[in-house]
Each structure stands twice: as C-alpha cells, then as structure tokens.
Motif scaffolding. Structure first.
Motif, short mmCIF file in Angstrom:
data_model
loop_
_atom_site.label_atom_id
_atom_site.label_comp_id
_atom_site.label_asym_id
_atom_site.label_seq_id
_atom_site.Cartn_x
_atom_site.Cartn_y
_atom_site.Cartn_z
N SER A 197 0.84 -1.19 0.00
CA SER A 197 0.00 0.00 0.00
C SER A 197 0.88 1.25 0.00
CB SER A 197 -0.91 0.00 1.23
OG SER A 197 -1.60 1.22 1.34
N SER A 198 0.34 2.35 -0.49
CA SER A 198 1.07 3.61 -0.44
C SER A 198 1.08 4.21 0.97
CB SER A 198 0.46 4.63 -1.41
OG SER A 198 -0.91 4.85 -1.09
N LEU A 199 0.25 3.66 1.85
CA LEU A 199 0.21 4.07 3.26
C LEU A 199 0.66 2.88 4.09
CD1 LEU A 199 -0.60 6.34 5.27
CD2 LEU A 199 -2.87 5.30 5.36
N TYR A 200 1.76 3.03 4.82
CA TYR A 200 2.29 1.90 5.57
C TYR A 200 3.21 2.37 6.69
CZ TYR A 200 6.56 2.74 2.86
OH TYR A 200 7.69 3.31 2.30
N MET A 201 3.50 1.46 7.61
CA MET A 201 4.52 1.62 8.64
C MET A 201 5.47 0.42 8.54
SD MET A 201 3.79 4.45 10.31
CE MET A 201 2.39 5.54 10.01
N GLU A 202 6.67 0.56 9.12
CA GLU A 202 7.65 -0.52 9.07
C GLU A 202 8.10 -0.88 10.48
OE1 GLU A 202 10.34 0.10 5.21
OE2 GLU A 202 10.26 1.88 6.47
N LEU A 203 8.42 -2.15 10.67
CA LEU A 203 8.99 -2.60 11.93
C LEU A 203 9.93 -3.76 11.67
CD1 LEU A 203 7.58 -5.48 13.21
CD2 LEU A 203 5.60 -3.97 13.08
N GLU A 204 10.87 -3.95 12.57
CA GLU A 204 11.80 -5.06 12.50
C GLU A 204 12.20 -5.44 13.92
OE1 GLU A 204 15.60 -6.55 9.84
OE2 GLU A 204 15.17 -4.40 10.00
N PHE A 205 12.11 -6.73 14.22
CA PHE A 205 12.47 -7.18 15.58
C PHE A 205 13.02 -8.59 15.53
CE2 PHE A 205 8.42 -9.06 14.89
CZ PHE A 205 8.25 -10.07 15.82
#
Length: 285
Positions: A277-285
C-alpha cells in the motif's frame, strides 16, 4: 508489685508498637522517581530554577514523541506543581514556519511532571530547524522560554510516521505509538491521527478507521492471521487494534485510512499484482 509489673509490661508493649509504627511510616514515605526510566534530553538554566525535558527516547525523532517537562526550584530543590505550562513546537524553514501535532501539557498522573506528546513531521537539517516555545508560571511570574530542539530521522531508518493528502484534499499526519517492543504474538497496536487545519493547528481526527495488512516482503509477502483493524478510542484519543506477528524479521504494515462513511482516503488493498500500500509503517524485531 503486680501493679508495677503490669505497668512495666504496658510500657514495653507501647514502645514496641511505637517502634513498628515508625518503621512502617518510614517504609511508606519512600518516594519513587517518576522520570527514573526516562532520558534527560535538555536542561535549561533560568533565574532561580531549571527546566528539564525528558523522553523515553535518547533523541527526539520524526514521528510520535512522548515528552515530560519538570521545573525545579533551585532555592528549595523541589519540583513545582503549579506551573500551568503551555507549549508550541515550531519548524522554521527557509520560506515559512509551521507547527506540529501536539497535545496539551498536563500533570494529572504526577503533580510535578507535565506530560504530552509531539509528532514531528520532518527532521532538522542545515537550513531548517525545530524549536519549542514554552510558557509557564514560576513564583507568580509569567515566563517564556524558547528551546532549540534537535529532531532526527528514526535511528533504525524505519518509517514510523506518514504525512499525506487524502482523497478529500485534507492533509493528514499518521504516526505509530505502541508497542515499544514487539513479540511473536498478538500485539496491542496504537497510532495517532491528526489533520492540518492551518500551519499552526493540527487537531486529532476522531471516529475514522485504519485497516491493516501486515506482510513480510522477504518471505513471499505472506501475511498473518487474527489481526484487528484500528478504531478510535475517545478516552485515549488514539487508534487501537491488534497486530499479529508470526515470526521475527522485517514487516511492512500496509494500511488504509477510511472516514466515517467508510470511504478510502489513502491506501490500497494488497494483491498479487500490488504488493504494498502507499500508506504503511515498518517494523523489525
């Protein structure tokens, strides 16, 4: 002799009880430090007092920042509880200035700690910088302090906020809040949503909906089960949902923003042909 012995026993018992009461009073009088787990980012000297600015982060970042302010009376070494502070964050650019989404400072949890949040839309650079104007009372005097702030991009390089124009031509600011530490489990997920009315005013947007579709691009773009879309909580003024993570690694949280009429204002459905999507958040763990 019986009376004397009885009186002596009563005296010993009174001393014992008094000692226990004193010990209990000392235990209950121990105070906890309300900013013990926070980082002191700024300490600004002023006449007869200092201003202290704390955050759970080591630096102020683009996105959501919860900030605590304390005002210390140097004469008494006590933190004051009646400062009634107000603040205004300002970004000074080459050709214009603007503020940022923020909430009112309050000391409802701890009398000497004034707490609120700011969502910074962009980092400082060589030509553009943030400052914080703080108005407050100290010993019946109305005072003002302007503090230069250092705001950086997220240290891990992941997107934690988006500024965008919706299909309704309104400018929105969406920022990730919680959790701070992700787990391979169902995680309570929080974000804040503001809109831009003008260069100085960014009210909270109420009663919209944010759908989410978490994906792992490195693992065939697979999703996860049992996610719950984010809805508005009037008590916290945040959007809350449940994010299901099935393994560690990098995740892209694809989002869609819908208004109260379920009209999509920003974002797209992830399909075999449209992987994000053009609207998103990112995370990494």
């Amino acid at each position: 002799m019986k009376n004397l012995k009885y009186t002596f026993n009563i005296l010993i018992l009174s001393i014992f009880l008094g000692s226990c009461s004193s010990d209990d009073d000392e235990i209950t009088a121990v105070e906890t430090n309300p900013v013990e787990d926070l980082n002191l980012l700024y300490e600004i000297p002023a006449e007869g007092h200092t201003l202290q600015i704390y955050s759970e982060k080591e630096q102020l970042e683009v996105g959501y920042n919860e900030i605590s302010i304390l005002i210390k009376d140097l004469e008494t070494s006590q933190y004051i509880t009646n400062a009634s502070p107000t603040w205004m964050p300002m970004m000074h650019m080459e050709t214009m200035s603007h503020s940022a989404p923020h909430t009112l400072l309050n000391n409802s949890e701890e009398n000497s700690v004034y707490k609120a949040y700011i969502v910074f839309q962009m980092p400082n650079n060589d030509l553009e910088s943030w400052e914080l104007k703080l108005d407050y009372n100290f010993k019946d005097q109305a005072l003002e302090e302007t503090i230069a702030l250092d705001v950086v991009s997220p240290l891990n390089g992941l997107k934690k906020a988006q500024v965008f124009t919706g299909s309704d031509d309104i400018r929105y600011i969406l920022a990730y809040v919680n959790p701070k530490n992700f787990q391979v489990a169902q995680n309570d997920f929080e974000m804040v949503l503001h809109k831009m009315e003008n260069m100085m005013t960014f009210p909270v947007v109420e009663d919209y909906k944010i759908t989410m579709d978490p994906r792992m691009p490195s693992m065939g773009n697979h999703s996860s089960p049992n996610n719950q879309d984010l809805t508005y909580n009037a008590a916290t003024q945040k959007y809350e949902g449940v994010l299901s993570l099935t393994m560690t690694g990098y995740w892209k949280i694809n989002l869609k923003l819908l208004n109260e009429n379920d009209e999509v204002l920003k974002g797209e459905e992830v399909t075999e042909n449209l992987l994000e999507s053009s609207l998103y958040m990112e995370l990494e763990f």
